[in-house]
Design a protein around this motif. Structure first.
Motif, short mmCIF file in Angstrom:
data_model
loop_
_atom_site.label_atom_id
_atom_site.label_comp_id
_atom_site.label_asym_id
_atom_site.label_seq_id
_atom_site.Cartn_x
_atom_site.Cartn_y
_atom_site.Cartn_z
N PHE A 1 0.82 -1.22 0.00
CA PHE A 1 0.00 0.00 0.00
C PHE A 1 0.85 1.27 0.00
O PHE A 1 0.32 2.37 -0.10
N LEU B 1 -11.85 -5.82 10.97
CA LEU B 1 -11.67 -6.51 9.68
C LEU B 1 -10.25 -6.30 9.18
O LEU B 1 -9.73 -5.18 9.24
N GLU B 2 -9.65 -7.34 8.65
CA GLU B 2 -8.28 -7.21 8.15
C GLU B 2 -8.05 -8.14 6.96
O GLU B 2 -8.20 -9.36 7.07
N PHE C 1 -7.54 -3.96 10.99
CA PHE C 1 -6.98 -4.32 12.31
C PHE C 1 -5.48 -4.08 12.35
O PHE C 1 -4.93 -3.71 13.39
N GLY C 2 -4.83 -4.33 11.21
CA GLY C 2 -3.39 -4.06 11.10
C GLY C 2 -2.60 -4.71 12.21
O GLY C 2 -2.62 -5.93 12.39
N PHE D 1 -5.54 2.29 5.09
CA PHE D 1 -4.45 3.17 4.68
C PHE D 1 -5.08 4.40 4.02
O PHE D 1 -6.30 4.43 3.78
N TYR E 1 1.89 1.65 8.98
CA TYR E 1 0.79 1.25 9.88
C TYR E 1 0.59 2.31 10.95
O TYR E 1 -0.51 2.61 11.35
N LEU F 1 -11.28 0.44 0.75
CA LEU F 1 -11.74 0.41 2.14
C LEU F 1 -12.54 1.66 2.52
O LEU F 1 -13.03 1.77 3.65
N ALA G 1 -12.75 -6.70 3.57
CA ALA G 1 -13.91 -6.11 4.25
C ALA G 1 -15.15 -6.14 3.35
O ALA G 1 -16.27 -6.30 3.83
N ASN H 1 -4.76 0.15 17.60
CA ASN H 1 -6.00 0.79 18.09
C ASN H 1 -6.70 -0.11 19.10
O ASN H 1 -7.26 0.36 20.09
#
Ligand SMILES: Cc1cc2nc3c(=O)[nH]c(=O)nc-3n(C[C@H](O)[C@H](O)[C@H](O)COP(=O)(O)OP(=O)(O)OC[C@H]3O[C@@H](n4cnc5c(N)ncnc54)[C@H](O)[C@@H]3O)c2cc1C
Ligand SMILES: C[S@@+](CC[C@H](N)C(=O)[O-])C[C@H]1O[C@@H](n2cnc3c(N)ncnc32)[C@H](O)[C@@H]1O
Length: 653
Positions: free
Chosen positions: A28, A97-98, A69-70, A192, A32, A200, A173, A74
């Motif tokens: 990407f 979601l990831e 979710f990376g 991202f 992150y 996304l 997602a 968070n």
């Protein structure tokens, strides 16, 4: 509903590391998180942006849905703040979601980098009390220790003694979001940057999020891009620009339904009245445990004079996935159920009660091998979960030299001793087990459900009743009796002569038509017969002989290594259903069922128990909506009615 995409192949995150030890996605072209941003950015954008410090303190805002979710940054910031601020009886549901899960191998480096950032963040932080950094380490260690297998779909894990339920959903997602069943108070939009990761931030995806908004739901994101504002507005959110974190000028906060903000909702926390669970097998025990963890008082009624006297009473059983090209419900339930069970066992994975050192599943013949190799090529599973191997590799992995077929190697699969597990879990706080109490009637009366037992006594009232009586469930719930068939199975075991190489490979189970499992006690367990409709429970020599053949078909040396004379055995009943899937869900208000676990109940019943607990307590589901639909108790009657209607139309047409 159209069938969901299988989600395979699942591509892991390809992380590279900047000089300051922050992870970056080459795919990407974005980071992150930045060294300057760190956890302070999570707090500013997502937590404060959703007003969670205030809402947590009021026991609200506890159902959160995140896109991306990376690295779990968070999530960790949210979990820490929740534990700091929320009332002791509140619980947190964090669903994220990831598409590209971080690989397990990257976790140690990530842990190190995040700990440094957390230390900077927490130093002198006014919101946190002493010991926050240690609590952060605990949360991070718990998350990494239970990091889900690289398998598409929903993976739930518990932290902080069960107060925090994390559900990570591996997959795109766009495919997975429509499968989520639940209402959410806050959304974190954390893809991202929109110009690098447009999929996304699509309007349709944000509309799907909005469909899951609880009254008063909010959203927050680091991006103030026009397209994001417009997508949120189109989904019915009122947006507001606020100052961004650090040098970033703006960020976005949004509110779905300002009029409803602060509207009362059913709070998370203990529900009403005690729960009765019928049956102390693996299904009933895991349901009891899932509800006790949520603060419910549970009474387990067991017909026998000990727990695990039915199908769950064998010396041991395997916990392993079934692979299919279309990643059908059987594959989803076994693969994800396996990971959930492993995480639930936690300290019981001690090599004696349970072990997860891998399981080998050999192809049944050449055609089967060709088909399975084709599936491996199509799915391209991560070798950390499943690998298609030639015979010599499997011989080395198992320490059984005469293994001569290719097959699957499942490195995170294993086995457990169900009786031992059940005994430990029933002894946990909040669960009372009443033995020798066959339930003969379930009565819905004003004030709650009541149970009648064979001694003539009446018990209750109960807020909820869960029927988990294995093959006997049909006798308690008339509408299910047509659909549950008992199916006899006998396992055999005997002492092993020293035929198998020692060391770490010993004890790795092998499967083919049957299975072979070397227990630490020095016995080889193998089986099992499968006799639909046969309810008899005596031990049979003929079935020992069949089991021996199954063992020899895995590798002749395995059968040769167990003396024929001193074999022991145990027969019990599986509860099977017409589609070979379990029956789990709601029967009536306050009446629930978990049965029909067939030949896989040790693998998936814990995950399905958590699903029932989520339904009972009205919290986000750990199961994809389509999968849950395929397990509901009414499905067979509905299918039969549809079939009858079709044939009536055919006759009259
Ligand atoms: C031979 C064999 C091998 C297997 N191997 C594996 C394996 O390797 N891996 C795997 O995942 N699965 C395996 N299974 C399947 C697994 O064991 C079952 O799916 C699982 O144990 C079912 O659990 P349960 O709690 O639904 O049923 P059960 O264990 O049968 O429990 C039902 C309980 O309900 C009680 N009960 C019945 N009627 C009443 C009543 N009226 N009131 C109160 N209590 C009542 C019973 O006494 C019993 O204790 C195997 C099964 C068999 C038979
Ligand atoms: C900025 S990172 C998220 C950081 C993360 N929230 C954290 O706390 O570490 C964006 C994430 O979105 C994920 N992603 C990108 N496209 C996606 C998609 N279509 N579906 C699901 N996840 C996606 C990326 O793989 C990446 O992990």
């Amino acid at each position: 509903m159209t069938a969901p995409a299988s989600g395979w192949p699942l591509e892991p995150a390809a992380l590279t590391w900047n000089d300051d030890e922050t992870p970056r996605s080459e795919a990407f072209g974005d980071v992150y998180f930045s060294r300057a941003g760190g956890f302070g950015e999570s707090e500013h954008v997502f937590l404060v942006g959703n007003e969670l410090p205030t809402r947590f303190a009021a026991g609200d805002g506890t159902r959160i849905l995140e896109t991306g979710f990376g690295t779990g940054r968070n999530f960790l910031a949210t979990a820490l703040l929740f534990l700091e601020l929320a009332p002791a009886d509140a619980s947190l549901d964090f669903v994220s979601l990831e598409k590209h899960p971080v690989a397990r191998d990257d976790l140690p480096r990530l842990a190190h980098a995040q700990r440094r950032l957390a230390s900077d963040w927490l130093a002198g932080h006014p919101r946190f009390t002493a010991g926050a950094e240690a609590r952060f380490h605990d949360l991070q260690s718990a998350l990494h220790a239970q990091w889900p297998d690289p398998v598409p779909g929903f993976h739930r894990r518990f932290l902080a003694g069960g107060r925090i339920r994390l559900t990570v959903i591996w997959g795109d997602a766009t495919d997975q979001l429509p499968r989520i069943d639940g209402r959410f108070d806050a959304f974190y939009l954390d893809g991202f940057a929109p110009d690098r990761n447009p999929e996304l931030w699509q309007e349709a995806l944000i509309a799907e999020l909005a469909r899951r908004a609880a009254p008063g739901a909010t959203a927050a994101t680091f991006s103030a891009a026009r397209r994001v504002r417009e997508a949120l507005a189109a989904a019915g959110f009122v947006t507001e620009k606020r100052p961004g974190f650090g040098r970033k000028r703006d960020m976005l906060c949004a509110r779905r339904d300002p009029a409803a903000f602060g509207a009362p909702r059913k709070k998370s926390g203990p529900g009403v009245g005690p729960v009765a669970v019928l049956g102390a097998g693996m299904a009933g025990t895991t349901v009891a445990r899932a509800l006790a963890r949520r603060g419910r008082d549970v009474v387990v009624f067991e017909a026998g004079d000990e727990p695990a006297g039915g199908g769950s009473g064998n010396p041991a059983g395997l916990v392993a996935p079934v692979i299919s090209r279309d990643w059908n419900p059987l594959s989803q339930l076994t693969a994800t159920g396996m990971g959930f069970m492993r995480a639930e066992l936690d300290g019981l994975v001690d090599g004696e009660t349970a072990a997860f050192n891998g399981v080998i599943k050999l192809a049944r013949g050449e055609r089967h091998a060709a088909k399975q190799a084709g599936i491996a090529a199509a799915l391209q599973p991560d070798p950390g979960f499943a690998q298609w191997c030639e015979a010599d590799s499997l011989a080395a992995l198992s320490g059984v030299a005469d293994v001569d077929a290719p097959g699957w190697w499942f490195p995170t699969a294993g086995w457990l001793r169900p009786r031992w597990v059940i005994a430990r879990w029933l002894a946990e706080p909040g669960i009372e087990t009443r033995l020798d109490r066959p339930v003969t009637g379930i009565v819905d009366q004003a004030g709650g459900w009541r149970l009648r037992t064979s001694d003539g006594a009446t018990h209750g009232p109960f807020g909820e009743v869960v029927v988990a009586a294995g093959p006997a469930s049909g006798g308690l719930i008339a509408s299910l009796s047509r659909w549950i068939e008992p199916c006899r199975g006998q396992v055999s075991w005997g002492r092993v002569d020293a035929d198998r190489a020692g060391g770490p490979t010993r004890g790795r189970p092998l499967m083919r038509e049957g299975y072979s499992l070397d227990l630490p006690s020095g016995e080889r367990l193998f089986g099992a017969s499968f006799l639909p409709g046969d309810r008899a429970l005596e031990e049979r020599e003929a079935e020992h002989a069949e089991n021996r053949q199954r063992l020899a078909s895995i590798a002749p040396s395995l059968a040769g290594g167990v003396s024929t004379s001193a074999l022991q055995g145990r027969a019990s009943l599986r509860a099977t259903t017409p589609d070979r899937l379990p029956i789990v869900g709601r029967l009536a208000d306050g009446l629930w069922v978990s049965t029909g676990h067939g030949a896989r109940g040790l693998t998936w019943s814990a995950w399905l128990a958590e699903y029932l607990a989520s339904c009972i307590e009205d919290t986000p589901s750990p199961l994809p909506r389509d999968l849950a639909e395929g397990l509901k108790p009414a499905r067979f009657d509905e299918r039969a009615a549809r079939k009858a209607a079709r044939s009536n139309r055919g006759r009259s047409g």
